[in-house]
Design a protein around this motif. Structure first.
Motif, mmCIF file in Angstrom:
data_model
loop_
_atom_site.group_PDB
_atom_site.id
_atom_site.type_symbol
_atom_site.label_atom_id
_atom_site.label_comp_id
_atom_site.label_asym_id
_atom_site.label_seq_id
_atom_site.Cartn_x
_atom_site.Cartn_y
_atom_site.Cartn_z
ATOM 1 N N PRO A 1 -10.184 -11.775 -10.995
ATOM 2 C CA PRO A 1 -9.564 -11.670 -12.317
ATOM 3 C C PRO A 1 -9.550 -13.003 -13.041
ATOM 4 O O PRO A 1 -9.584 -14.072 -12.417
ATOM 5 C CB PRO A 1 -8.137 -11.215 -11.991
ATOM 6 N N GLU A 2 -9.498 -12.947 -14.351
ATOM 7 C CA GLU A 2 -9.360 -14.143 -15.163
ATOM 8 C C GLU A 2 -7.880 -14.372 -15.465
ATOM 9 O O GLU A 2 -7.129 -13.429 -15.704
ATOM 10 C CB GLU A 2 -10.139 -13.996 -16.465
ATOM 11 N N GLY A 3 -7.468 -15.618 -15.454
ATOM 12 C CA GLY A 3 -6.076 -15.908 -15.750
ATOM 13 C C GLY A 3 -5.544 -17.063 -14.922
ATOM 14 O O GLY A 3 -6.290 -17.736 -14.205
ATOM 15 N N ASP A 4 -4.271 -17.281 -15.012
ATOM 16 C CA ASP A 4 -3.594 -18.385 -14.349
ATOM 17 C C ASP A 4 -3.487 -18.105 -12.855
ATOM 18 O O ASP A 4 -2.827 -17.137 -12.450
ATOM 19 C CB ASP A 4 -2.202 -18.557 -14.950
ATOM 20 N N PRO A 5 -4.113 -18.912 -12.002
ATOM 21 C CA PRO A 5 -4.059 -18.652 -10.556
ATOM 22 C C PRO A 5 -2.664 -18.763 -9.966
ATOM 23 O O PRO A 5 -2.447 -18.370 -8.826
ATOM 24 C CB PRO A 5 -5.004 -19.719 -9.968
ATOM 25 N N GLN A 6 -1.713 -19.284 -10.731
ATOM 26 C CA GLN A 6 -0.332 -19.331 -10.257
ATOM 27 C C GLN A 6 0.352 -17.965 -10.368
ATOM 28 O O GLN A 6 1.414 -17.762 -9.777
ATOM 29 C CB GLN A 6 0.473 -20.373 -11.050
ATOM 30 N N HIS A 7 -0.263 -17.029 -11.104
ATOM 31 C CA HIS A 7 0.430 -15.775 -11.380
ATOM 32 C C HIS A 7 -0.356 -14.524 -11.001
ATOM 33 O O HIS A 7 0.210 -13.434 -10.973
ATOM 34 C CB HIS A 7 0.800 -15.691 -12.865
ATOM 35 N N ILE A 8 -1.647 -14.640 -10.739
ATOM 36 C CA ILE A 8 -2.435 -13.461 -10.397
ATOM 37 C C ILE A 8 -3.104 -13.665 -9.042
ATOM 38 O O ILE A 8 -3.246 -14.787 -8.560
ATOM 39 C CB ILE A 8 -3.509 -13.170 -11.461
ATOM 40 N N ASP A 9 -3.494 -12.559 -8.424
ATOM 41 C CA ASP A 9 -4.179 -12.635 -7.136
ATOM 42 C C ASP A 9 -5.589 -13.184 -7.330
ATOM 43 O O ASP A 9 -6.395 -12.611 -8.068
ATOM 44 C CB ASP A 9 -4.266 -11.245 -6.501
ATOM 45 N N MET A 10 -5.887 -14.268 -6.653
ATOM 46 C CA MET A 10 -7.209 -14.895 -6.751
ATOM 47 C C MET A 10 -8.084 -14.386 -5.602
ATOM 48 O O MET A 10 -8.344 -15.084 -4.622
ATOM 49 C CB MET A 10 -7.077 -16.413 -6.739
ATOM 50 N N VAL A 11 -8.522 -13.134 -5.751
ATOM 51 C CA VAL A 11 -9.315 -12.512 -4.696
ATOM 52 C C VAL A 11 -10.242 -11.469 -5.322
ATOM 53 O O VAL A 11 -9.874 -10.771 -6.259
ATOM 54 C CB VAL A 11 -8.396 -11.860 -3.630
ATOM 55 N N GLU A 12 -11.464 -11.413 -4.819
ATOM 56 C CA GLU A 12 -12.381 -10.327 -5.117
ATOM 57 C C GLU A 12 -12.325 -9.355 -3.962
ATOM 58 O O GLU A 12 -12.177 -9.755 -2.811
ATOM 59 C CB GLU A 12 -13.810 -10.848 -5.286
ATOM 60 N N ARG A 13 -12.460 -8.056 -4.275
ATOM 61 C CA ARG A 13 -12.344 -7.095 -3.189
ATOM 62 C C ARG A 13 -13.259 -5.903 -3.423
ATOM 63 O O ARG A 13 -13.610 -5.576 -4.559
ATOM 64 C CB ARG A 13 -10.892 -6.624 -3.037
ATOM 65 N N TYR A 14 -13.614 -5.282 -2.319
ATOM 66 C CA TYR A 14 -14.357 -4.032 -2.366
ATOM 67 C C TYR A 14 -13.622 -3.065 -1.459
ATOM 68 O O TYR A 14 -13.457 -3.317 -0.266
ATOM 69 C CB TYR A 14 -15.798 -4.221 -1.897
ATOM 70 N N GLU A 15 -13.150 -1.972 -2.016
ATOM 71 C CA GLU A 15 -12.296 -1.040 -1.277
ATOM 72 C C GLU A 15 -12.852 0.366 -1.379
ATOM 73 O O GLU A 15 -13.273 0.811 -2.446
ATOM 74 C CB GLU A 15 -10.870 -1.083 -1.833
ATOM 75 N N MET A 16 -12.826 1.072 -0.239
ATOM 76 C CA MET A 16 -13.289 2.449 -0.231
ATOM 77 C C MET A 16 -12.359 3.319 0.604
ATOM 78 O O MET A 16 -12.020 2.975 1.731
ATOM 79 C CB MET A 16 -14.702 2.533 0.355
ATOM 80 N N PRO A 17 -11.935 4.474 0.062
ATOM 81 C CA PRO A 17 -11.208 5.449 0.873
ATOM 82 C C PRO A 17 -12.104 6.000 1.974
ATOM 83 O O PRO A 17 -13.340 5.984 1.862
ATOM 84 C CB PRO A 17 -10.839 6.546 -0.136
ATOM 85 N N ALA A 18 -11.483 6.496 3.030
ATOM 86 C CA ALA A 18 -12.256 6.999 4.171
ATOM 87 C C ALA A 18 -13.210 8.112 3.751
ATOM 88 O O ALA A 18 -14.361 8.156 4.208
ATOM 89 C CB ALA A 18 -11.302 7.500 5.251
ATOM 90 N N ALA A 19 -12.762 9.016 2.879
ATOM 91 C CA ALA A 19 -13.625 10.120 2.456
ATOM 92 C C ALA A 19 -14.880 9.614 1.757
ATOM 93 O O ALA A 19 -15.980 10.144 1.954
ATOM 94 C CB ALA A 19 -12.853 11.064 1.531
ATOM 95 N N ALA A 20 -14.735 8.568 0.956
ATOM 96 C CA ALA A 20 -15.889 8.006 0.251
ATOM 97 C C ALA A 20 -16.822 7.294 1.220
ATOM 98 O O ALA A 20 -18.049 7.344 1.066
ATOM 99 C CB ALA A 20 -15.416 7.044 -0.834
ATOM 100 N N LEU A 21 -16.266 6.630 2.219
ATOM 101 C CA LEU A 21 -17.104 5.969 3.219
ATOM 102 C C LEU A 21 -17.950 6.993 3.973
ATOM 103 O O LEU A 21 -19.133 6.784 4.228
ATOM 104 C CB LEU A 21 -16.240 5.192 4.209
ATOM 105 N N LYS A 22 -17.349 8.111 4.331
ATOM 106 C CA LYS A 22 -18.084 9.138 5.066
ATOM 107 C C LYS A 22 -19.161 9.766 4.184
ATOM 108 O O LYS A 22 -20.278 10.010 4.636
ATOM 109 C CB LYS A 22 -17.116 10.195 5.581
ATOM 110 N N ALA A 23 -18.826 10.021 2.924
ATOM 111 C CA ALA A 23 -19.806 10.612 2.012
ATOM 112 C C ALA A 23 -20.983 9.676 1.787
ATOM 113 O O ALA A 23 -22.125 10.112 1.662
ATOM 114 C CB ALA A 23 -19.141 10.946 0.677
ATOM 115 N N ALA A 24 -20.708 8.364 1.760
ATOM 116 C CA ALA A 24 -21.767 7.386 1.490
ATOM 117 C C ALA A 24 -22.791 7.340 2.603
ATOM 118 O O ALA A 24 -23.910 6.909 2.395
ATOM 119 C CB ALA A 24 -21.154 6.003 1.293
#
Length: 279
Positions: free
Chosen positions: A71-94
């Motif tokens: 995310p863009e913004g003040d690193p003192q106030h927002i999470d400074m992390v990139e992430r890739y998230e998938m529910p189990a159902a989507a992982l199985k379908a993939a």
């Protein structure tokens, strides 16, 4: 909450979860190999612009899924992390052989799926043992927590920062049981609050389990407050969030009844609002 060297000790891990809500531990071979492959694949994917451009991006609405950019913004106030998230159902379908196998997303899905499946086996053992310790019947434990459960698997990429803000703000997990896997020697940026002060996970820990709010209420223990500090060294973590099926009702030790899906959706919305990334 001990360091994670040596053999996996189920009884010790469960005792730590019930007393302090968190435990670091050694990881058995098959899960260790699967988690390390997922970590390496996630780092390679999320640290390269050409790889990230091929990922499906989360829309910012509904349950977290897909790529979430830094995310863009003040690193003192927002999470400074990139992430890739998938529910189990989507992982199985993939992984459907008849479907498209797009690289690098297909490679990342496969690595996350392998780590997820082995992690769910471990989570089942931990929850079943903790529940038996608290006197819950095996069939009711299985029905509530282990049948038709919801879970998501996440790879987090923390870019290097010269300052030392909090990369992920202090929070409690919402659901059942969370398993976090670390790159070798990089666990120490995760802090757990012990009620008095912040304590870092031992840097040599292989993995850490954290009790979420729903499971803690049911077991009569405490979901720990935790955060992630930024460092000058890039890091990747792998997280499996286990949650009961969203239509389940969880009876807390104090007698209150909580619908799992409503609780998780409300807490996610609250977290998004605090972070401000998708308003």
């Amino acid at each position: 909450m001990k360091a994670a060297g040596g053999e996996f000790n189920l009884a010790r891990v469960v005792n730590d979860l019930l007393t302090v809500g968190c435990a670091s531990f050694a990881v058995e071979d098959e899960l260790r190999l699967a988690s390390q492959k997922a970590l390496a694949t996630g780092r390679r994917t999320l640290s390269r612009t050409d790889s990230k451009e091929q990922l499906v991006t989360w829309s910012g609405n509904g349950m977290w899924s897909g790529y979430q950019p830094l995310p863009e913004g003040d690193p003192q106030h927002i999470d400074m992390v990139e992430r890739y998230e998938m529910p189990a159902a989507a992982l199985k379908a993939a992984l459907n052989p008849s479907g498209p196998a797009l690289a690098p997303e297909g490679e990342l899905h496969a690595a996350l799926r392998a780590a997820h499946d082995r992690s769910i086996d471990l989570i089942g053992r931990l929850i079943a043992t903790a529940a038996a310790t608290r006197g819950h019947a095996e069939d009711k434990t299985r029905s509530l927590w282990l049948e038709d459960h919801e879970s998501t698997t996440v790879v987090n990429y923390y870019p290097p920062l010269l300052l030392d803000p909090i990369a992920m703000k202090a929070h409690r997990d919402f659901g059942g049981l969370t398993i976090i896997f670390f790159e070798p020697g990089k666990a120490g940026a995760l802090d757990i609050h012990d009620g008095n002060d912040w304590r870092a996970i031992p840097p040599d820990a292989c993995a850490c389990a954290i009790v979420g709010e729903l499971l803690a209420g049911w077991l009569g223990c405490t979901p720990p407050l935790h955060r992630v500090r930024s460092t000058a060294v890039p890091r990747t973590s792998l997280v499996v969030f286990h949650q009961p099926a969203f239509d389940r009702t969880v009876r807390f030790k104090d007698g209150s009844l909580v619908n799992a899906g409503q609780h998780i959706a409300a807490r996610q919305a609250e977290y998004n609002m605090l972070d401000g990334r998708y308003r």
